[in-house]
Motif scaffolding. Structure first.
Motif, mmCIF file in Angstrom:
data_model
loop_
_atom_site.group_PDB
_atom_site.id
_atom_site.type_symbol
_atom_site.label_atom_id
_atom_site.label_comp_id
_atom_site.label_asym_id
_atom_site.label_seq_id
_atom_site.Cartn_x
_atom_site.Cartn_y
_atom_site.Cartn_z
ATOM 1 N N TYR A 568 0.858 -1.078 -0.117
ATOM 2 C CA TYR A 568 -0.391 -0.125 -0.106
ATOM 3 C C TYR A 568 1.316 1.309 -0.055
ATOM 4 O O TYR A 568 1.968 1.196 0.330
ATOM 5 C CB TYR A 568 -1.044 0.256 1.416
ATOM 6 C CG TYR A 568 -0.387 0.145 2.778
ATOM 7 C CD1 TYR A 568 0.262 0.975 3.199
ATOM 8 C CD2 TYR A 568 0.176 -0.936 3.101
ATOM 9 C CE1 TYR A 568 0.693 1.537 4.248
ATOM 10 C CE2 TYR A 568 0.661 -0.935 4.359
ATOM 11 C CZ TYR A 568 1.294 0.784 4.931
ATOM 12 O OH TYR A 568 2.139 0.917 6.472
ATOM 13 N N CYS A 569 0.353 2.281 -0.445
ATOM 14 C CA CYS A 569 0.376 3.286 0.113
ATOM 15 C C CYS A 569 0.640 4.300 0.389
ATOM 16 O O CYS A 569 -1.453 5.168 -0.011
ATOM 17 C CB CYS A 569 1.210 4.143 -1.635
ATOM 18 S SG CYS A 569 2.200 5.544 -2.183
ATOM 19 N N ASP A 570 0.889 5.212 0.957
ATOM 20 C CA ASP A 570 -0.503 6.718 1.579
ATOM 21 C C ASP A 570 0.897 8.084 1.575
ATOM 22 O O ASP A 570 0.819 8.831 2.662
ATOM 23 C CB ASP A 570 -1.071 5.854 3.282
ATOM 24 C CG ASP A 570 0.257 5.878 4.445
ATOM 25 O OD1 ASP A 570 1.310 5.296 4.103
ATOM 26 O OD2 ASP A 570 0.192 6.060 5.769
ATOM 27 N N GLU A 571 1.394 8.115 0.684
ATOM 28 C CA GLU A 571 1.841 9.530 0.297
ATOM 29 C C GLU A 571 1.662 10.597 -0.368
ATOM 30 O O GLU A 571 0.517 10.128 -0.384
ATOM 31 C CB GLU A 571 3.208 9.659 0.302
ATOM 32 C CG GLU A 571 4.140 8.139 0.562
ATOM 33 C CD GLU A 571 5.749 7.884 -0.403
ATOM 34 O OE1 GLU A 571 5.740 8.682 -0.871
ATOM 35 O OE2 GLU A 571 6.312 6.547 -0.069
ATOM 36 N N ARG A 572 1.587 11.514 0.638
ATOM 37 C CA ARG A 572 1.067 12.630 -0.788
ATOM 38 C C ARG A 572 -0.421 12.834 -0.275
ATOM 39 O O ARG A 572 -1.012 13.361 -1.563
ATOM 40 C CB ARG A 572 1.485 12.721 -1.679
ATOM 41 C CG ARG A 572 2.618 12.746 -1.568
ATOM 42 C CD ARG A 572 2.737 12.968 -3.771
ATOM 43 N NE ARG A 572 4.710 13.523 -4.253
ATOM 44 C CZ ARG A 572 5.181 13.201 -5.088
ATOM 45 N NH1 ARG A 572 4.225 13.015 -6.458
ATOM 46 N NH2 ARG A 572 5.731 13.794 -5.614
ATOM 47 N N SER A 573 -1.456 12.088 0.779
ATOM 48 C CA SER A 573 -2.551 12.002 1.049
ATOM 49 C C SER A 573 -3.379 11.279 -0.216
ATOM 50 O O SER A 573 -4.140 10.698 -0.275
ATOM 51 C CB SER A 573 -3.205 13.258 0.546
ATOM 52 O OG SER A 573 -3.066 14.720 1.893
ATOM 53 N N GLU A 574 -2.069 10.276 -0.634
ATOM 54 C CA GLU A 574 -2.261 9.198 -1.547
ATOM 55 C C GLU A 574 -2.822 7.781 -0.584
ATOM 56 O O GLU A 574 -2.721 7.769 0.265
ATOM 57 C CB GLU A 574 -2.032 8.690 -2.721
ATOM 58 C CG GLU A 574 -1.461 9.821 -3.869
ATOM 59 C CD GLU A 574 -2.325 9.841 -4.420
ATOM 60 O OE1 GLU A 574 -2.957 8.949 -4.651
ATOM 61 O OE2 GLU A 574 -1.805 10.849 -5.225
#
Length: 816
Positions: A568-574
């Motif tokens: 999963y990815c949760d960078e930059r409000s992603e």
């Protein structure tokens, strides 16, 4: 545009801790104490022991043992002979050994047990579990369950495992059962030779292989002294079902490993053995082959080896071959498992004395035996077949844990390091870290100032990495900590941009309420499905709970029929979720206890390249309290699949998923969507229309025309009866999913029986049926109606996976 001061730079404590560990290990590397990835431990001893050119270090001084004095103690056998099994370490409570792993690879772990008697305890009464935990991947593997070392021969038991792991710590836990205790005599942990995993194939999740059989076919036992990595190979006589059709053959010529690497072998699904670490020379120099065909027997016959296995287990099987007699071009034969065709062996592409092997995976299908057979092919000019060696390993799937098992570590036994070196290393490391942190903070602040000017939802350039700030590691929407999520699954936004060609619309494969799904390719070459959450312009956090739930659920469970979460990815409000890519799309495309899925439908059932179905999309799922029969919740799901009782009462139960699955069964049968507004009003809702036709005895008329004439009437009756039970309005009248499974398997057996009654050609026609063990007969659930005429005959076991070098799943490489 938002002001810059609102964007505070925040580096989680976990990230600082990681930097501390990572950079301090790089600084002054030459001064730090480093263990090689090769560990041999003599447990319960104060002295080292040499065995087969391996020096087993006493665990009392090795520093690997993590246990206090009240939890473990060393004992000595009454037999005074000085050897590896003279001593043992026993544990009254859970304790562990810890080993540092410095590089990626396949690691061999061997545990030695000899249940001797001492003055204070008899080790044969021990009952315990052994598990392995890898600190970086946070995966735990149950190596041994309810294990006892007691055996009739009073000889040592050596349990061997293959683990694919990367840098980090490997912890081996010994956990007594009840009031019993655990023990171990010796431990081996070492990196297997690189050639052991010939091809780089990354698995969707870590797995472990446990050796169950290793057989030298056609000759005597091979001891660890004669194996490059100290393996023992048994003689095959005891596994032969019939000695009459088999004879031994031996060659004095050494295997031609360079010839075995010949590229043509790969086109036939085989791998050339390029050195003797795959198997010793003695394995390839001996074979069991067929005797002369008896007089009066016109058709070829087979040689069969029978192995006892654990029911419901999956096994990797590696078979070794080397043409050491005759002409390879004139010998062609077939390999079978439980009567099922596996592989054709031989032909002009194979050379004399070339060693090669083939890997495949088998399911025991509730049988406690697996039979491996060889027999001549109809394409051969020389009626013979042979086998040189065989290995069988049980597949153990791990589970992700948020925290390692608790255990106290005894620091007294750790290696002594000079205080000056420690202080120098720490001060130097901290100095470097301070410089790096200042640089990182400045870089992040500069990058924030540069990118804060725009917030529009648009593809970004595939070069920038962006901030690694994570909402999941900070807290949930309500502020509760999220540190129990598996951080080892995190994938950078930059990598996902590259994987999807900056989220190219040409790679768009699906759209849903959460966001768009793209096909992508990770850096390690793996195809994945990338689900990118919709942009939350209002900052309300809508969609984040689904994102959070999906990660929490799928990071902790792995199952053959659940789509695996790769990362999963949760960078930059992603909010981006990465799944294994299902080659065949959704079930709808093909039809034109504790978790309630709440959105079971055909588009959430995906098919891989082998048409294995897996359930996806757990964003709406709920984990209901085990002490309650229902969960009160707002109604969510997809119209046409929703449980009527759930809609009326807002009481969600496990039977709600059963209703939805009943709709899916009708979709499969009728090849039409759950809701079709183009049809007349009484036919719009598939569940209502299907049940009305069932009551009128007209269900056969709405079955998909492309399969109508292929379905056996008895099978159709059982299938439709199962769907009808799932679609009962009263949840109490619906079956459990376990009952549904039994009924569908029964319907499948009825269909298979009908097929077997028809004349057909099959690739297993030459296989002898004398050694084929039937499946355990399955009957429908108790609530089903049984018709005597419908009872199916036992079918053949089916191959679970073929045509893959499964040993190579153990190679880690760049795989996550």
């Amino acid at each position: 545009m938002e002001s810059l001061h609102n964007h505070k730079i925040h580096i989680p404590l976990f990230s600082l801790f990681f930097l501390l560990l990572h950079f301090s290990s790089l600084h002054f590397l030459s001064l730090a104490y480093a263990q090689p990835d090769k560990y041999f431990v003599n447990c319960g001893s104060k002295a080292d022991v040499n065995l087969n050119d391996r020096v087993f270090t006493a665990d009392s001084s090795s520093g690997f043992l993590c246990s206090d004095s009240e939890k473990s103690r060393a004992i000595e056998s009454t037999n005074q002979a000085r050897n590896l099994y003279q001593t043992a370490r026993i544990f009254c409570n859970q304790s562990h050994y810890e080993f540092t792993i410095a590089e990626n690879g396949t690691y061999i772990v061997r545990l030695h047990f000899l249940a001797f008697s001492s003055f204070s305890v008899n080790l044969s009464s021990a009952l315990f579990d052994v598990s392995a935990f890898h600190t970086v991947s946070n995966f735990e593997f149950k190596l041994l369950n309810n294990f006892t070392a007691k055996n009739s021969s009073n000889s040592a038991l050596i349990e061997e495992f293959f683990l694919a792991i990367g840098p980090g710590s490997l912890k081996l836990y010994f956990t007594p059962q009840g009031s019993s205790f655990a023990f171990v005599n010796a431990i081996e942990v070492f990196l297997a030779p690189l050639e052991f995993s010939p091809q780089n194939y990354s698995s969707s999740f870590p797995l472990v292989l446990r050796k169950t059989y290793r057989v030298n076919v056609g000759d005597q036992e091979i001891t660890p002294d004669d194996d490059k990595i100290w393996r023992k190979w048994e003689q095959d006589d005891s596994y032969l079902s019939d000695l009459n059709p088999a004879k031994e053959f031996r060659s004095s010529k050494e295997p031609d490993y360079e010839g075995g690497e010949h590229n043509n072998l790969a086109t036939y699904g085989f791998v050339g053995a390029d050195n003797d670490s795959i198997a010793p020379d003695l394995v390839y120099q001996t074979a069991t082959l067929m005797t002369d065909i008896p007089k009066g027997l016109s058709s070829p016959f087979n040689i069969t080896w029978s192995f006892s296995v654990r029911a419901d287990a999956r096994h990797l099987v590696r078979v070794h071959f080397c043409f050491i007699f005759g002409s390879p071009g004139s010998i062609v034969f077939n390999l079978y498992s439980n009567g099922n065709f596996i592989k054709k062996v031989g032909g002009p592409a194979f050379g004399l004395y070339w060693p090669f092997y083939h890997d495949f995976v088998l399911s025991s299908n509730r049988s406690e035996f697996i039979n491996i057979s060889i027999g001549p092919s109809k394409d051969t000019t020389y009626n013979n077949s042979f086998l040189n060696g065989l290995e069988m390993l049980e597949i153990i799937e791990g589970q992700a844990l948020s925290n390692p098992p608790a255990s106290v570590c005894n620091m007294k036994g750790r290696k002594k390091i000079k205080v000056g070196l420690v202080v120098g290393s720490v001060i130097g490391g901290l100095s470097l870290i301070c410089i790096l942190i200042v640089g990182i903070l400045f870089g992040l602040k500069y990058r924030k100032a540069k990118h804060v000017e725009t917030s529009e939802w648009s593809p970004m350039l595939a070069v920038g990495g962006g901030s690694t700030h994570s909402r999941l590691t900070d807290g949930t929407i309500t502020g509760s900590p999220m540190n129990y999520l598996n951080l080892g699954l995190k994938i950078s936004f930059a990598e996902l941009q590259q994987a999807t060609n900056n989220f190219d619309t040409k790679l768009l494969i699906g759209e849903g309420g959460f966001g768009n799904v793209y096909r992508g390719t990770l850096l390690n070459g793996r195809n994945v499905a990338v689900k990118r959450g919709k942009r939350d312009e209002k900052g309300s956090g809508q969609g984040f709970p689904e994102f959070q739930t999906e990660i929490m659920v799928l990071s902790k469970i792995r199952h053959r029929h659940l789509v695996s979460l790769i990362g999963y990815c949760d960078e930059r409000s992603e909010m981006i979720l990465v799944y294994e890519f299902m080659e065949k799309g959704s079930l709808r495309d093909r039809a034109a206890g504790g978790i309630i899925h709440r959105d079971v439908k055909s588009t959430n059932i995906l098919l891989d390249e082998n048409h294995v179905a897996k359930v996806a999309d757990f964003g709406l799922s709920r984990s209901g309290p085990l002490d309650e029969t229902h969960v009160s919740t707002n109604v969510k799901g997809t119209f046409g699949y929703l449980d009527p009782e759930y809609i009326m009462s807002q009481q969600l139960t496990e039977k709600s998923d059963v209703y939805s699955f009943g709709v899916v069964l009708l979709e499969v049968l009728c090849a039409r969507p759950a809701i079709d507004t183009m049809l007349p009003r009484d036919q719009m809702n598939l569940a209502e229309w299907g049940m009305l036709c069932k009551k009128k005895g007209l269900l056969e008329q709405i079955v998909d025309s492309s399969i109508k004439n292929q379905i056996d009437p008895s099978s159709l009756r059982k299938f439709s009866e199962t769907a009808e039970k799932c679609l009962q309005e009263d949840a109490n009248d619906r079956p459990t999913m376990g009952d549904v499974l039994w009924d569908l398997e029964y319907a499948f057996q009825l269909q298979q029986t009908a097929k077997h009654r028809e004349p057909h050609e099959d690739s297993t026609a030459n296989a002898s049926s004398a050694f084929v063990l039937p499946n355990i007969q399955r009957f429908p659930s108790v609530s089903s109606t049984i018709n005597i005429d419908d009872l199916a005959l036992p079918g053949d076991d089916e191959l679970d996976t073929t045509e893959v070098e499964v040993f190579s799943q153990l190679r880690v490489g760049d795989a996550r």
